[in-house]
Write an enzyme that holds these catalytic residues in place. Structure first.
Site, PDB file in Angstrom:
ATOM      1  CG  ASP A 179      -1.691   0.537   1.157  1.00 45.11           C
ATOM      2  OD1 ASP A 179      -2.314   0.802   0.416  1.00 45.11           O
ATOM      3  OD2 ASP A 179      -1.643   1.423   2.865  1.00 45.11           O
ATOM      4  CG  ASP A 187      -2.052   1.980   6.592  1.00 43.13           C
ATOM      5  OD1 ASP A 187      -2.442   1.578   4.821  1.00 43.13           O
ATOM      6  OD2 ASP A 187      -1.786   3.109   6.986  1.00 43.13           O
TER       7      ASP A 187
HETATM    8  N1  LIG Z   1     -11.891  10.280   4.468  1.00 41.68           N
HETATM    9  C1  LIG Z   1     -11.668  10.794   2.830  1.00 41.68           C
HETATM   10  N2  LIG Z   1     -11.801  11.650   2.649  1.00 41.68           N
HETATM   11  C2  LIG Z   1     -10.899  12.179   1.442  1.00 41.68           C
HETATM   12  N3  LIG Z   1     -10.502  10.731   0.316  1.00 41.68           N
HETATM   13  C3  LIG Z   1     -10.665   9.968   0.457  1.00 41.68           C
HETATM   14  C4  LIG Z   1     -11.424   9.019   2.046  1.00 41.68           C
HETATM   15  N4  LIG Z   1     -11.676   8.262   2.202  1.00 41.68           N
HETATM   16  C5  LIG Z   1     -10.968   7.406   0.887  1.00 41.68           C
HETATM   17  N5  LIG Z   1     -10.442   8.349  -0.026  1.00 41.68           N
HETATM   18  C6  LIG Z   1     -10.296   8.462  -1.818  1.00 41.68           C
HETATM   19  O1  LIG Z   1     -10.120   6.923  -1.844  1.00 41.68           O
HETATM   20  C7  LIG Z   1      -8.531   6.386  -2.128  1.00 41.68           C
HETATM   21  C8  LIG Z   1      -9.002   5.610  -2.030  1.00 41.68           C
HETATM   22  O2  LIG Z   1      -8.347   5.492  -0.528  1.00 41.68           O
HETATM   23  P1  LIG Z   1      -8.119   4.030   0.100  1.00 41.68           P
HETATM   24  O3  LIG Z   1      -8.198   4.187   1.479  1.00 41.68           O
HETATM   25  O4  LIG Z   1      -8.392   3.074  -0.001  1.00 41.68           O
HETATM   26  O5  LIG Z   1      -6.719   4.308  -0.216  1.00 41.68           O
HETATM   27  P2  LIG Z   1      -5.627   2.566  -0.848  1.00 41.68           P
HETATM   28  O6  LIG Z   1      -5.545   2.105  -1.443  1.00 41.68           O
HETATM   29  O7  LIG Z   1      -5.642   2.707   0.538  1.00 41.68           O
HETATM   30  O8  LIG Z   1      -4.216   3.715  -0.602  1.00 41.68           O
HETATM   31  P3  LIG Z   1      -3.112   4.218  -0.681  1.00 41.68           P
HETATM   32  O9  LIG Z   1      -3.241   4.434   1.261  1.00 41.68           O
HETATM   33  O10 LIG Z   1      -2.051   3.973  -1.252  1.00 41.68           O
HETATM   34  O11 LIG Z   1      -3.561   5.926  -0.600  1.00 41.68           O
HETATM   35  C9  LIG Z   1      -8.612   7.525  -1.546  1.00 41.68           C
HETATM   36  O12 LIG Z   1      -6.890   8.249  -3.145  1.00 41.68           O
HETATM   37  C10 LIG Z   1      -9.003   9.213  -1.375  1.00 41.68           C
HETATM   38  O13 LIG Z   1      -8.540   9.787  -2.663  1.00 41.68           O
HETATM   39 MG   LIG Z   2      -4.551   3.061   2.993  1.00 41.33          MG
END
Ligand SMILES: Nc1ncnc2c1ncn2[C@@H]1O[C@H](COP(=O)(O)OP(=O)(O)OP(=O)(O)O)[C@@H](O)[C@H]1O
Ligand SMILES: [Mg+2]
Ligand SMILES: [Cu+]
Length: 681
Positions: free
Chosen positions: A375, A572
Site C-alpha cells: 500500500d 495498514d
Molecule cells: N475520508 C476520505 N477523504 C477523502 N478521500 C478519501 C477518503 N477515503 C477515501 N478517499 C479517497 O479514496 C482513495 C482510496 O482510498 P483508500 O483508503 O482505499 O486508499 P488506499 O488504497 O489505501 O491507498 P493508499 O493508502 O496507498 O493511498 C484515496 O486516495 C482518496 O482519494
Molecule cells: Mg491505505
C-alpha cells in the site's frame, strides 16, 4: 488415582509456568509426566554408584569393583527401585503414547530400559535358582547408567525449553509492581498494578518504568521504549503523546492518563501473541512429529534385525546389549525439541525487535516470497498529509471549500481527512455539522450539511460519472505528487483540495534491499495515477497500480498468485485487510487499523517498512536453524544407528548402551544450543 494426580500436577505446572506450556504441548504431552526430573536424577545418580561398584560391566570386572556375600541381592533391590522410581517418567510417557497411538521417543526409552531390566531379573533368577541353565550375564550396570543419563538428558532438556521461552518472562518483568496514582487532592497513593484502572492518572518519576499504556497529560521526558519496540533511541514525550507500559522513563517526571492496563495493555498483548505463536503448531513441527514416528518404526525394525543377527553370531547377551543400544540411541527426543526451541527463540527475538509474529507459518513461507505488494499511504509514505492548495471552481471561497470538506471529514480517520481537518483548524474555521455521513469505500465519503447533499470523491469517480472538472489544473497538481479530493454538491463539482505527503526515510532503502534479494516490489494504491507514479519513481518501483478500489487490491493479490508468484502484502488500512488475508504472508503496519492487524500474519510495531527486511532475515535464519536441528535431532541416526547395531564391530567399534545414551543426550544439547544462538543480525 496416581495418573489423575499427575494430570493435575501437570496442569498446575502449565499455569504456573506458562512459557513452558507451549513446548510441553508440542511435546505431545510427554513433559507432563516427567515429574521432578532434577530430584529423580540426583537420587538415581547416588543409587547408581553401588550398582557400578558391585556388578561387572558386560561381564568384565573393573579394577575398583568388588562383591561380598549377598551383594547381588543388594544390586537387584537397588536396580528394581531405580527402574520403578527413575524409569517412571519414561514408562508413563510410553503409556500415554500408546493410548494416543503415536509411538515415539518415550516408547523407545521404555522399551530399552524394560528389556534391560526384565532380562537382568531373569538372569538373576536363572543364576540363583535354576542350576540347569548356564550362567547368564545381567545388565544391571547398563540399566542404572542408562536411566541416570536419560534423566539428566531430559532434565537439561526442560531447562533448555524454559530458557528459550523466558523472553516472555523478561517482558513480563518489564512492568513495575506498583503505580503512583494521583489523588484528587494532588497527593500520590501507591497501588498494586493489578488494581490500576483506565482513566486514572499516574505519576511516573525519573528513571521509573511506565506502569501501563497511556497518554501524557503533564510533564516532559525522554522515554526509552527499546525493550518493548526494539527502537533504541530515546523518544521525547510531551503532553498528548502515547506511552507504552513497560517503557523506561528518562530524566523528567510524567503524569499519564491510563488507557490500557493488564489484559488490554500493549505489553500483555505482545506476550499473548508470543505465547499463541508458540502454542500454534507450524508445518515444520508436524514434520518433526512425523519424523519421530518414522524413527520409532525404523528403530524397532533395526533393533529386531540387530537382535536376530547378533543372536545367531554371538548369543543372547551380546544380542540384547546391541538391541538396547539401538533403542536408546534412536530415541528422538532431541527431535522433539529441534523445532519448538527454534520457534520459541525466534518469536521472542522478533518481539523484542518490533516484529510480532502472529502466525508461525509465515517464517516458513517467507523464503518462497517473490513479490511484495504494498500500500502507498502509511506504508511507503508517512500518511501525514499537508494541504498544498484549496481551489474553488464556483462562487464559494477557498475557506468555504475547506470548511465544508472539513465538516464532512470531522469523524473520518483516513490520512487525507486528518490533513484536511488540520488545515481547517489552522485557519480557525468554525465547522458546520454534517449528518448522514457515509463512507464511499475507495472513493471518499458523502453527507448532508444544512439539508444539502455533499460528497468528497476522487478524480476517477468523476471520470466514471462523466462529471467535468478542471483537467489541466488537476493534472498539474497530481504531477507534483499531490493526492486530490474533490467536493461535490449534488452533481456539481465545487472545488478541490490537493495534499502532499512525505516518503518514509527508510522506504527507498527498503525497496533497494528487496530488489537485491530478487524480490519484485509492487505498489498498490487507491490514490491517483500521477501521485502514485511520482512515489514509485522516487523509490525505484517499476511496477505499480493506482486508483484501485479495495476489492481491486484483493484481485491484484489473486492475479499475482495466478502467475505463480508467492505474495507478501503490506498494508495498514481497513481496505487492505482482505488482501492481507489473501496473500501468502500479510504484514500489517503497527500504526494501522485493528482490522488490518487482525488479518495479518506479522505486525511491524515500529511502522517501518524496512523491518520487513528484518523479518525476511529472521525467517531465513530461523529456517536454517530448523533444518540444522532436524539433522542434529534425527539425521545423526543415519550414522549412529548402524554404529549402535554393531556394524563396525569387526574393526572393534562397539557402543555400550550408556555411551548410546550419552550420544543421544549430546544431540539434545547441540540442538538446544543451536536454537539459542539464533540471532537477528
Ligand atoms: N475520508 C476520505 N477523504 C477523502 N478521500 C478519501 C477518503 N477515503 C477515501 N478517499 C479517497 O479514496 C482513495 C482510496 O482510498 P483508500 O483508503 O482505499 O486508499 P488506499 O488504497 O489505501 O491507498 P493508499 O493508502 O496507498 O493511498 C484515496 O486516495 C482518496 O482519494
Ligand atoms: Mg491505505
Ligand atoms: Cu531421549
Amino acid at each position: 488415582m496416581a495418573a489423575k494426580d499427575n494430570m493435575k500436577m501437570a496442569h498446575d505446572m502449565e499455569s504456573m509456568d506458562h512459557d513452558m506450556s507451549g513446548d510441553t504441548m508440542m511435546h505431545g504431552g510427554h513433559m507432563m509426566h516427567m515429574g521432578n526430573l532434577k530430584q529423580k536424577f540426583w537420587v538415581a545418580l547416588i543409587l547408581t554408584i553401588p550398582v557400578i561398584l558391585l556388578t561387572p560391566m558386560m561381564g568384565l570386572h573393573l579394577p575398583f569393583q568388588f562383591t561380598f556375600p549377598g551383594s547381588d541381592w543388594l544390586v537387584l533391590i537397588v536396580a528394581t527401585f531405580l527402574f520403578i522410581y527413575g524409569g517412571k517418567p519414561f514408562l508413563q510417557g510410553a503409556q500415554m503414547e500408546l493410548t494416543e497411538r503415536k509411538p515415539a521417543m518415550m516408547m523407545l526409552i521404555a522399551l530399552g530400559i524394560s528389556v534391560a531390566y526384565i532380562y537382568s531379573v531373569w538372569a538373576f533368577i536363572a543364576n540363583h535358582f535354576l542350576s540347569t541353565v548356564p550362567h547368564q550375564m545381567d545388565f544391571f550396570w547398563e540399566l542404572a547408567t542408562l536411566i541416570t543419563i536419560m534423566l539428566l538428558g531430559h532434565w537439561l532438556e526442560m531447562n533448555a525449553i524454559s530458557s528459550a521461552g523466558s523472553a516472555v518472562e523478561k517482558m513480563a518483568a518489564l512492568l513495575p509492581g506498583q503505580a503512583h496514582v494521583l489523588q484528587a487532592d494532588g497527593s500520590l497513593q501507591d497501588i498494586e498494578l493489578a488494581e490500576l484502572q483506565a482513566q486514572q492518572q499516574v505519576v511516573v518519576k525519573a528513571g521509573e518504568k511506565i506502569p501501563a499504556d497511556g497518554r501524557v497529560v503533564a510533564g516532559q521526558s525522554a522515554v526509552n521504549e527499546a525493550l518493548v519496540t526494539g527502537e533504541a533511541k530515546l523518544i521525547e514525550k510531551t503532553p498528548g503523546a502515547q506511552v507504552i507500559g513497560g517503557a523506561v522513563n528518562g530524566t523528567g517526571t510524567l503524569t499519564i492518563e491510563v488507557t490500557g492496563t493488564g489484559e488490554t495493555g500493549y505489553l500483555s498483548q505482545v506476550m499473548k501473541l508470543v505465547q499463541q505463536a508458540q502454542q500454534h503448531k507450524s508445518q515444520a513441527e508436524n514434520l518433526a512429529d512425523k519424523v519421530a514416528g518414522w524413527l520409532f518404526y525404523a528403530a524397532t525394525i533395526i533393533g529386531l534385525v540387530t537382535f536376530i543377527v547378533w543372536l545367531s553370531l554371538s548369543g543372547l547377551n551380546v544380542a540384547l546389549e546391541r538391541t538396547v543400544t539401538v533403542l536408546v540411541i534412536a530415541c528422538p527426543h532431541a527431535l522433539g525439541l529441534a523445532i519448538p526451541l527454534v520457534v520459541a527463540r525466534s518469536t521472542a527475538l522478533g518481539a523484542t525487535h518490533g516484529l510480532l509474529l502472529r502466525n508461525r507459518n509465515a517464517l516458513e513461507a517467507a523464503k518462497q516470497i517473490d513479490t511484495v505488494l504494498m500500500d502507498k499511504t502509511g506504508t511507503l509514505t508517512e500518511g501525514n498529509f499537508k494541504v498544498k492548495s484549496v481551489v474553488a471552481f464556483d462562487q464559494e471561497s477557498q475557506d468555504d471549500i475547506l470548511r465544508l470538506m472539513a465538516a464532512l471529514e470531522a469523524n473520518a480517520s483516513h490520512p487525507l481527512a486528518v490533513g484536511i481537518l488540520a488545515a481547517a483548524k489552522a485557519q480557525k474555521l468554525a465547522l458546520p455539522t454534517a449528518t448522514d455521513v457515509k463512507q464511499l469505500s475507495g472513493v471518499g465519503l458523502q453527507g448532508r450539511i444544512d439539508q444539502v447533499d455533499y460528497a468528497i470523491v476522487t478524480a476517477a469517480y468523476l471520470q466514471q460519472k462523466q462529471l467535468d472538472f478542471e483537467q489541466t489544473l488537476y493534472d498539474e497538481l497530481a504531477a507534483q505528487g499531490n493526492s486530490i479530493s474533490f467536493l461535490l454538491r449534488g452533481e456539481q463539482v465545487l472545488g478541490l483540495i490537493a495534499q502532499g505527503d512525505q516518503i518514509k526515510p527508510n522506504a527507498a532503502d527498503f525497496i533497494q534491499h528487496l530488489k537485491a534479494r530478487g524480490i519484485r516490489p509492487v505498489m498498490l494504491t487507491g490514490d491517483n495515477q500521477a501521485a502514485a507514479a511520482l512515489v514509485a519513481q522516487q523509490l525505484g518501483i517499476d511496477d505499480f497500480h493506482a486508483q484501485l478500489l479495495p476489492e481491486d487490491k484483493t484481485k491484484m493479490v489473486a492475479q499475482y498468485q495466478a502467475q505463480g508468484q508467492r505474495v507478501l502484502m503490506v498494508g495498514d488500512g481497513v481496505n487492505d485487510a482482505p488482501s492481507l488475508a489473501a496473500a501468502e504472508i500479510g504484514v500489517a503496519i503497527g500504526a494501522g487499523t485493528d482490522v488490518a492487524i487482525d488479518s495479518a500474519d506479522v505486525v511491524l510495531v515500529r511502522s517501518d517498512p524496512a523491518d520487513i527486511i528484518n523479518f525476511l532475515n529472521l525467517a531465513q535464519r530461523t529456517m536454517r536453524k530448523m533444518v540444522q536441528n532436524l539433522w542434529w535431532g534425527a539425521g545423526y541416526n543415519i550414522v549412529a544407528l548402524p554404529l549402535a547395531a554393531g556394524i563396525l564391530a569387526p574393526i572393534g567399534v562397539l557402543l555400550s548402551p550408556a555411551v548410546g545414551a550419552v550420544l543421544m543426550s549430546l544431540s539434545t544439547i547441540v540442538v538446544a544450543i543451536n536454537a539459542l544462538t539464533l540471532k537477528l543480525k
